[in-house]
Design a protein around this motif. Structure first.
Motif, mmCIF file in Angstrom:
data_model
loop_
_atom_site.group_PDB
_atom_site.id
_atom_site.type_symbol
_atom_site.label_atom_id
_atom_site.label_comp_id
_atom_site.label_asym_id
_atom_site.label_seq_id
_atom_site.Cartn_x
_atom_site.Cartn_y
_atom_site.Cartn_z
ATOM 1 N N UNK A 35 0.849 -1.187 0.000
ATOM 2 C CA UNK A 35 0.000 0.000 0.000
ATOM 3 C C UNK A 35 0.889 1.243 0.000
ATOM 4 N N UNK A 36 0.284 2.379 -0.340
ATOM 5 C CA UNK A 36 1.040 3.615 -0.434
ATOM 6 C C UNK A 36 1.546 4.031 0.957
ATOM 7 N N UNK A 37 2.833 4.321 1.036
ATOM 8 C CA UNK A 37 3.415 4.763 2.314
ATOM 9 C C UNK A 37 3.776 3.619 3.243
ATOM 10 N N UNK A 38 3.896 2.393 2.702
ATOM 11 C CA UNK A 38 4.196 1.245 3.558
ATOM 12 C C UNK A 38 5.552 1.381 4.262
ATOM 13 N N UNK A 39 6.531 1.917 3.557
ATOM 14 C CA UNK A 39 7.856 2.100 4.163
ATOM 15 C C UNK A 39 7.816 3.031 5.358
ATOM 16 N N UNK A 40 7.047 4.137 5.225
ATOM 17 C CA UNK A 40 6.942 5.095 6.330
ATOM 18 C C UNK A 40 6.241 4.459 7.535
ATOM 19 N N UNK A 41 5.188 3.657 7.236
ATOM 20 C CA UNK A 41 4.465 2.992 8.319
ATOM 21 C C UNK A 41 5.384 2.004 9.046
ATOM 22 N N UNK A 42 6.163 1.238 8.285
ATOM 23 C CA UNK A 42 7.088 0.274 8.908
ATOM 24 C C UNK A 42 8.095 0.988 9.805
ATOM 25 N N UNK A 43 8.639 2.107 9.313
ATOM 26 C CA UNK A 43 9.625 2.851 10.106
ATOM 27 C C UNK A 43 8.981 3.435 11.365
ATOM 28 N N UNK A 44 7.741 3.913 11.231
ATOM 29 C CA UNK A 44 7.058 4.528 12.388
ATOM 30 C C UNK A 44 6.754 3.500 13.461
ATOM 31 N N UNK A 45 6.337 2.326 13.021
ATOM 32 C CA UNK A 45 5.984 1.275 13.983
ATOM 33 C C UNK A 45 7.189 0.861 14.827
ATOM 34 N N UNK A 46 8.380 0.946 14.243
ATOM 35 C CA UNK A 46 9.583 0.489 14.943
ATOM 36 C C UNK A 46 10.121 1.506 15.956
ATOM 37 N N UNK A 47 9.548 2.706 15.988
ATOM 38 C CA UNK A 47 10.064 3.753 16.889
ATOM 39 C C UNK A 47 10.056 3.327 18.359
ATOM 40 N N UNK A 48 8.940 2.775 18.906
ATOM 41 C CA UNK A 48 8.962 2.385 20.330
ATOM 42 C C UNK A 48 10.076 1.400 20.671
ATOM 43 N N UNK A 49 10.317 0.451 19.741
ATOM 44 C CA UNK A 49 11.347 -0.554 19.994
ATOM 45 C C UNK A 49 12.740 0.070 19.989
ATOM 46 N N UNK A 50 12.926 1.155 19.205
ATOM 47 C CA UNK A 50 14.242 1.773 19.086
ATOM 48 C C UNK A 50 14.599 2.613 20.319
ATOM 49 N N UNK A 51 13.603 3.015 21.110
ATOM 50 C CA UNK A 51 13.881 3.833 22.297
ATOM 51 C C UNK A 51 14.500 2.956 23.388
ATOM 52 N N UNK A 52 15.576 3.419 24.030
ATOM 53 C CA UNK A 52 16.158 2.617 25.127
ATOM 54 C C UNK A 52 15.124 2.317 26.216
ATOM 55 N N UNK A 53 15.202 1.140 26.793
ATOM 56 C CA UNK A 53 14.176 0.685 27.746
ATOM 57 C C UNK A 53 14.068 1.614 28.957
ATOM 58 N N UNK A 54 15.200 2.043 29.504
ATOM 59 C CA UNK A 54 15.156 2.915 30.681
ATOM 60 C C UNK A 54 14.484 4.250 30.347
ATOM 61 N N UNK A 55 14.740 4.748 29.132
ATOM 62 C CA UNK A 55 14.129 6.025 28.725
ATOM 63 C C UNK A 55 12.623 5.861 28.570
ATOM 64 N N UNK A 56 12.209 4.779 27.907
ATOM 65 C CA UNK A 56 10.766 4.573 27.723
ATOM 66 C C UNK A 56 10.078 4.326 29.069
ATOM 67 N N UNK A 57 10.758 3.651 30.000
ATOM 68 C CA UNK A 57 10.168 3.428 31.326
ATOM 69 C C UNK A 57 9.967 4.747 32.059
ATOM 70 N N UNK A 58 10.958 5.622 31.956
ATOM 71 C CA UNK A 58 10.832 6.942 32.599
ATOM 72 C C UNK A 58 9.711 7.754 31.955
ATOM 73 N N UNK A 59 9.611 7.624 30.634
ATOM 74 C CA UNK A 59 8.547 8.343 29.911
ATOM 75 C C UNK A 59 7.169 7.869 30.392
ATOM 76 N N UNK A 60 6.995 6.545 30.493
ATOM 77 C CA UNK A 60 5.711 6.003 30.949
ATOM 78 C C UNK A 60 5.432 6.349 32.403
ATOM 79 N N UNK A 61 6.491 6.526 33.181
ATOM 80 C CA UNK A 61 6.308 6.923 34.578
ATOM 81 C C UNK A 61 5.644 8.297 34.652
ATOM 82 N N UNK A 62 6.045 9.206 33.772
ATOM 83 C CA UNK A 62 5.397 10.529 33.731
ATOM 84 C C UNK A 62 3.986 10.425 33.166
#
Length: 435
Positions: free
Chosen positions: A233-260
């Motif tokens: 579908x149109x924009x599939x590459x952008x969607x794939x890259x966007x979906x991977x953003x949470x996984x790319x964030x370091x775990x400690x950083x994402x944990x602190x983010x969710x804490x807020x």
């Protein structure tokens, strides 16, 4: 011919040997070391157990920082005492003199005794090898008994008010009570204590619940996302890259983010959950047992579902499109194609993805430690967090090492179960290909 096979075999072993040595050094050796430490009562908050001791030893530095001053103080007390008190002090002094002579009876101990005494006279710190002297069991027990008698006698004299410097004399005598270092080998005691501790079983239950629920949700969501981004579908590459953003964030950083985001007063996610009725109050997310467990699972699903989707997407792309075309011609619906074609051919990829995620989830540490610290009331404390707290917060390395070994055994069992499933699956695939 036989020589050629032998040479091939030797060559094969020589090629595999570096990999085996690497596995032994990186994976097996730390476990062996942890198991060895778990056999000792090894803790840093106790000077007599801050290292591993297989025999009775004497801390000469501590002994010589108390004994000479105690003798000097006793002489001063003797000069001012009379009657029964003087007799009791003479007996104490004689016991201490005999004890010191018994210690220096051994030539090696006497040599170290002199070296440590000289170092202390020069205001130097003796080395570990110099200040710890090995004693035979009989001398060590005699020394402990003598010190115990001396302390008890001096406490009694102090209680009667017959000492001129009571705190100094009794304090110096009490300083001798920890100079004997007993062997701290305890065998499997730490394992017995841990398995009889309800906190361990609570941690294991928390770990299992977190692993099963989070991995199951991630599998369903990851499969749905993988099926979606596998379509053209149109924009599939952008969607794939966007979906991977949470996984790319370091775990400690994402944990602190969710804490807020979960904050009971200003957290946006907490506010939305309260609005839709998932929680009664915003503060329930991190202050109640059920809310905290839900919060860590939700954060883990958000972070690692893209990883699961990526693994499953790789499996989906190996399925030939001709199979779907043939199924469509035969009149199969989309659901029938998914059940009869996609799932069977994706089985190996699903098992591999489940293996990776299950092991990761079972060893979870940083996400929960930053987000809740294992609370409230240990409701989110996993086995890894428990091992960390025992080992580093309580500095009980013996019991902490036993917990680390238990984690390794659990992970090994999970791996063996999955590998057995994977092996059967691969064998059945090979068999079907041969047929």
């Amino acid at each position: 011919m036989r020589n050629e096979k032998r040479m091939e075999r030797i060559l094969g072993y020589s090629l595999v040997a570096p990999a085996l040595l690497l596995i032994l050094a990186i994976a097996i050796w730390p476990v062996i070391q942890s198991f060895y430490y778990s056999l000792f009562d090894y803790r840093l908050n106790d000077p007599t157990k801050s290292s591993i001791h297989l025999n009775y030893s004497l801390d000469l530095e501590r002994y010589l920082q108390n004994y000479p001053f105690l003798q000097s103080a006793l002489k001063q007390e003797l000069a001012a005492a009379d009657g029964t008190v003087k007799e009791m002090l003479i007996e104490v002094e004689q016991k201490l003199t005999n004890m010191d002579a018994a210690i220096r009876k051994d030539e090696q101990v006497a040599k170290q005794y002199g070296q440590v005494n000289e170092a202390l006279d020069n205001f130097e710190t003796p080395s570990e090898e110099m200040k710890i002297a090995e004693l035979d069991e009989q001398t060590a027990k005699q020394l402990t008994s003598t010190v115990g008698d001396v302390v008890q006698t001096l406490r009694q004299i102090r209680k009667d008010g017959e000492l001129k410097q009571p705190d100094k004399v009794v304090g110096l005598a009490e300083g001798l009570t920890d100079v004997v270092i007993e062997p701290n080998f305890v065998g499997l005691k730490h394992y017995k204590d841990n398995f009889s501790d309800p906190r361990l079983w609570r941690a294991l239950w928390n770990t299992t619940f977190f692993t099963v629920v989070s991995v199951a949700v991630e599998l369903v969501l990851g499969l749905a996302i993988a099926l979606l981004i596998n379509k053209a579908f149109f924009g599939r590459g952008l969607v794939r890259a966007t979906i991977l953003v949470p996984w790319a964030i370091p775990t400690a950083v994402s944990a602190l983010m969710w804490k807020f985001l979960y904050d009971g007063q200003n957290g946006i996610v907490a506010k939305y959950f309260e609005t839709v009725g998932l929680v009664d109050r915003m503060g329930d997310l991190l202050t109640t047992e059920a809310g905290a467990m839900f919060a860590v699972i939700f954060a883990d699903v958000w972070k690692t579902t893209p990883y699961m989707a990526l693994l499953l997407l790789a499996g989906l792309q190996t399925i030939p499109s001709s199979l779907y075309e043939a199924a469509s011609i035969d009149g199969a619906t989309k659901w029938q194609q998914f059940v009869k074609v996609t799932l069977p051919l994706l089985k190996s990829s699903i098992l591999v993805a489940l293996l990776f995620r299950t092991l990761d989830a079972f060893r979870v540490f940083d996400l929960i430690y930053v987000l809740t610290g294992g609370g409230p009331a240990n409701s989110t404390e996993t086995i890894s967090i428990l091992a960390y707290k025992v080992m580093f917060s309580q500095t009980n390395f013996g019991s902490g090492s036993a917990l680390a070994v238990i984690v390794f055994i659990c992970v090994a069992i999970i791996s063996m179960i999955y590998i057995k499933w994977l092996g059967k699956d691969l064998l059945s695939d090979s068999a079907s290909v041969k047929r």
